[in-house]
Write a protein that holds these residues in place. Structure first.
Motif, PDB file in Angstrom:
ATOM      1  N   PRO A  65      -3.246   7.195  -8.168  1.00 28.10           N
ATOM      2  CA  PRO A  65      -3.175   5.775  -7.811  1.00 28.10           C
ATOM      3  C   PRO A  65      -4.574   5.199  -7.592  1.00 28.10           C
ATOM      4  CG  PRO A  65      -1.753   7.100  -6.387  1.00 28.10           C
ATOM      5  CD  PRO A  65      -2.579   8.047  -7.197  1.00 28.10           C
ATOM      6  N   PHE A  66      -4.664   3.876  -7.648  1.00 33.26           N
ATOM      7  CA  PHE A  66      -5.911   3.174  -7.338  1.00 33.26           C
ATOM      8  C   PHE A  66      -6.272   3.477  -5.887  1.00 33.26           C
ATOM      9  CE2 PHE A  66      -7.821  -0.898  -5.772  1.00 33.26           C
ATOM     10  CZ  PHE A  66      -9.046  -0.749  -6.400  1.00 33.26           C
ATOM     11  N   LEU A  67      -7.511   3.858  -5.631  1.00 30.43           N
ATOM     12  CA  LEU A  67      -7.947   4.259  -4.299  1.00 30.43           C
ATOM     13  C   LEU A  67      -9.051   3.327  -3.821  1.00 30.43           C
ATOM     14  CD1 LEU A  67      -7.870   6.438  -2.026  1.00 30.43           C
ATOM     15  CD2 LEU A  67      -9.692   7.595  -3.282  1.00 30.43           C
ATOM     16  N   LEU A  68      -8.937   2.889  -2.586  1.00 31.78           N
ATOM     17  CA  LEU A  68      -9.942   2.045  -1.949  1.00 31.78           C
ATOM     18  C   LEU A  68     -10.300   2.707  -0.627  1.00 31.78           C
ATOM     19  CD1 LEU A  68     -11.431  -0.686  -2.138  1.00 31.78           C
ATOM     20  CD2 LEU A  68      -9.522  -1.678  -0.887  1.00 31.78           C
ATOM     21  N   SER A  69     -11.575   3.074  -0.461  1.00 33.67           N
ATOM     22  CA  SER A  69     -12.010   3.818   0.716  1.00 33.67           C
ATOM     23  C   SER A  69     -13.118   3.059   1.436  1.00 33.67           C
ATOM     24  CB  SER A  69     -12.515   5.199   0.278  1.00 33.67           C
ATOM     25  OG  SER A  69     -13.109   5.873   1.358  1.00 33.67           O
ATOM     26  N   TYR A  70     -13.037   3.044   2.755  1.00 36.54           N
ATOM     27  CA  TYR A  70     -14.044   2.427   3.609  1.00 36.54           C
ATOM     28  C   TYR A  70     -14.553   3.484   4.577  1.00 36.54           C
ATOM     29  CZ  TYR A  70     -12.201  -2.226   2.416  1.00 36.54           C
ATOM     30  OH  TYR A  70     -11.809  -3.367   1.777  1.00 36.54           O
ATOM     31  N   VAL A  97       0.870  -1.171   0.000  1.00 32.06           N
ATOM     32  CA  VAL A  97       0.000   0.000   0.000  1.00 32.06           C
ATOM     33  C   VAL A  97       0.907   1.222   0.000  1.00 32.06           C
ATOM     34  CG1 VAL A  97      -1.736   1.280   1.332  1.00 32.06           C
ATOM     35  CG2 VAL A  97      -1.816  -1.215   1.252  1.00 32.06           C
ATOM     36  N   ASN A  98       0.753   2.077  -1.003  1.00 29.25           N
ATOM     37  CA  ASN A  98       1.578   3.279  -1.075  1.00 29.25           C
ATOM     38  C   ASN A  98       1.311   4.193   0.110  1.00 29.25           C
ATOM     39  OD1 ASN A  98       2.362   2.237  -3.527  1.00 29.25           O
ATOM     40  ND2 ASN A  98       1.096   3.625  -4.723  1.00 29.25           N
ATOM     41  N   ARG A  99       0.026   4.349   0.423  1.00 25.35           N
ATOM     42  CA  ARG A  99      -0.352   5.234   1.521  1.00 25.35           C
ATOM     43  C   ARG A  99      -1.664   4.742   2.118  1.00 25.35           C
ATOM     44  NH1 ARG A  99      -0.587  11.560   0.521  1.00 25.35           N
ATOM     45  NH2 ARG A  99      -1.154  10.776  -1.510  1.00 25.35           N
ATOM     46  N   LEU A 100      -1.698   4.655   3.433  1.00 27.66           N
ATOM     47  CA  LEU A 100      -2.921   4.344   4.173  1.00 27.66           C
ATOM     48  C   LEU A 100      -3.261   5.594   4.972  1.00 27.66           C
ATOM     49  CD1 LEU A 100      -5.130   2.625   5.592  1.00 27.66           C
ATOM     50  CD2 LEU A 100      -3.353   1.875   7.166  1.00 27.66           C
ATOM     51  N   ARG A 101      -4.452   6.120   4.754  1.00 26.14           N
ATOM     52  CA  ARG A 101      -4.927   7.277   5.516  1.00 26.14           C
ATOM     53  C   ARG A 101      -6.138   6.873   6.338  1.00 26.14           C
ATOM     54  NH1 ARG A 101      -4.489  13.035   2.318  1.00 26.14           N
ATOM     55  NH2 ARG A 101      -2.232  13.069   2.320  1.00 26.14           N
ATOM     56  N   VAL A 102      -6.189   7.389   7.552  1.00 27.07           N
ATOM     57  CA  VAL A 102      -7.336   7.142   8.424  1.00 27.07           C
ATOM     58  C   VAL A 102      -7.831   8.476   8.974  1.00 27.07           C
ATOM     59  CG1 VAL A 102      -6.628   4.815   9.090  1.00 27.07           C
ATOM     60  CG2 VAL A 102      -5.924   6.728  10.491  1.00 27.07           C
ATOM     61  N   LYS A 117     -13.343   6.922  11.678  1.00 28.42           N
ATOM     62  CA  LYS A 117     -14.489   7.228  10.812  1.00 28.42           C
ATOM     63  C   LYS A 117     -14.263   6.840   9.355  1.00 28.42           C
ATOM     64  CE  LYS A 117     -17.713   9.124  12.020  1.00 28.42           C
ATOM     65  NZ  LYS A 117     -18.954   8.563  12.464  1.00 28.42           N
ATOM     66  N   GLN A 118     -12.998   6.663   8.925  1.00 26.23           N
ATOM     67  CA  GLN A 118     -12.763   6.337   7.514  1.00 26.23           C
ATOM     68  C   GLN A 118     -11.347   5.806   7.348  1.00 26.23           C
ATOM     69  OE1 GLN A 118     -13.151   9.684   4.857  1.00 26.23           O
ATOM     70  NE2 GLN A 118     -13.312   8.377   3.075  1.00 26.23           N
ATOM     71  N   LEU A 119     -11.194   4.901   6.385  1.00 23.95           N
ATOM     72  CA  LEU A 119      -9.885   4.405   5.969  1.00 23.95           C
ATOM     73  C   LEU A 119      -9.800   4.539   4.465  1.00 23.95           C
ATOM     74  CD1 LEU A 119     -10.937   2.011   8.230  1.00 23.95           C
ATOM     75  CD2 LEU A 119      -8.561   1.466   7.884  1.00 23.95           C
ATOM     76  N   ALA A 120      -8.610   4.854   3.964  1.00 20.70           N
ATOM     77  CA  ALA A 120      -8.419   4.942   2.518  1.00 20.70           C
ATOM     78  C   ALA A 120      -7.032   4.420   2.185  1.00 20.70           C
ATOM     79  CB  ALA A 120      -8.581   6.376   2.030  1.00 20.70           C
ATOM     80  N   TYR A 121      -6.979   3.550   1.180  1.00 22.42           N
ATOM     81  CA  TYR A 121      -5.725   2.963   0.723  1.00 22.42           C
ATOM     82  C   TYR A 121      -5.426   3.468  -0.678  1.00 22.42           C
ATOM     83  CZ  TYR A 121      -7.106  -0.544   4.203  1.00 22.42           C
ATOM     84  OH  TYR A 121      -7.502  -1.181   5.340  1.00 22.42           O
ATOM     85  N   GLU A 122      -4.176   3.841  -0.923  1.00 22.47           N
ATOM     86  CA  GLU A 122      -3.713   4.139  -2.279  1.00 22.47           C
ATOM     87  C   GLU A 122      -2.754   3.030  -2.666  1.00 22.47           C
ATOM     88  OE1 GLU A 122      -1.963   7.997  -2.612  1.00 22.47           O
ATOM     89  OE2 GLU A 122      -3.847   9.024  -2.219  1.00 22.47           O
ATOM     90  N   MET A 123      -3.015   2.398  -3.818  1.00 20.75           N
ATOM     91  CA  MET A 123      -2.213   1.262  -4.281  1.00 20.75           C
ATOM     92  C   MET A 123      -1.847   1.449  -5.736  1.00 20.75           C
ATOM     93  SD  MET A 123      -4.391  -1.922  -2.880  1.00 20.75           S
ATOM     94  CE  MET A 123      -5.344  -1.751  -1.410  1.00 20.75           C
ATOM     95  N   ASP A 124      -0.832   0.703  -6.158  1.00 21.50           N
ATOM     96  CA  ASP A 124      -0.472   0.683  -7.574  1.00 21.50           C
ATOM     97  C   ASP A 124      -1.531  -0.088  -8.358  1.00 21.50           C
ATOM     98  OD1 ASP A 124       1.899   2.096  -7.201  1.00 21.50           O
ATOM     99  OD2 ASP A 124       3.040   0.264  -6.791  1.00 21.50           O
ATOM    100  N   TYR A 125      -1.664   0.242  -9.629  1.00 20.32           N
ATOM    101  CA  TYR A 125      -2.670  -0.412 -10.479  1.00 20.32           C
ATOM    102  C   TYR A 125      -2.439  -1.913 -10.638  1.00 20.32           C
ATOM    103  CZ  TYR A 125      -4.787   3.970 -11.768  1.00 20.32           C
ATOM    104  OH  TYR A 125      -5.451   5.159 -11.723  1.00 20.32           O
TER     105      TYR A 125
END
Length: 160
Positions: free
Chosen positions: A145-150, A72-77, A86-94
């Motif tokens: 980057p590819f973003l995945l948010s929860y 994971v390039n960057r994990l933000r919470v 309240k939220q998590l977001a992952y930035e990953m390579d394609y």
């Protein structure tokens, strides 16, 4: 009279369910919405650093992290003082996007929404899952980057 009794029982059952709510697991096994920052760091095994942006006093991140063996390039919470996680977001390579999307589809079924937005600059694809507890959004944009948010779901599907 029997119909009136059934309605009263249904209302009572719904109120009872709401009063006995249990903590909800967030997207990462062992995390739950509302956890404080120290608990999130302990669970992830990483120190989260405050993000130095103007409107982000509750935003923390860690770079070059791994989740389930995927880089994971960057994990933000987002962890609010009063409400916790309240939220998590992952930035990953394609290169990992297909595996992540396939895993989400396997675990939660097909996404409830997909979209393609072509605004003349770069196309964007978005997939959305509603798990009952979480809203998961995956975004593909060629410029980022590819973003995945929860985030926790605001809607209780039992009321629909």
């Amino acid at each position: 009279m029997a119909r009136f009794f059934k309605i009263i029982c249904l209302v009572f059952l719904l109120v009872l369910i709401q009063l006995n709510a249990m903590p909800v697991n967030a997207c990462v096994e062992g995390l739950s919405w509302g956890m404080d920052l120290q608990s999130v760091e302990r669970h992830l095994g990483a120190s989260l650093n405050p993000v130095q942006e103007e409107a982000s006093k509750d935003l923390f991140e860690v770079r070059d992290f791994q989740i389930s063996g995927l880089p994971v390039n960057r994990l933000r919470v987002r962890v609010e003082d009063d409400h916790g996680l309240k939220q998590l977001a992952y930035e990953m390579d394609y290169e990992n996007m297909t595996e992540v999307l396939a895993g989400l589809r396997h675990r939660f079924g097909p996404p409830v929404g997909t979209s393609v937005d072509i605004d003349g600059r770069s196309p964007q694809q978005q997939w959305i899952w509603h798990t009952g507890e979480d809203v998961i959004t995956a975004v593909k944009n060629e410029e980022r980057p590819f973003l995945l948010s929860y985030r926790p779901s605001l809607l209780d599907p039992s009321f629909l």
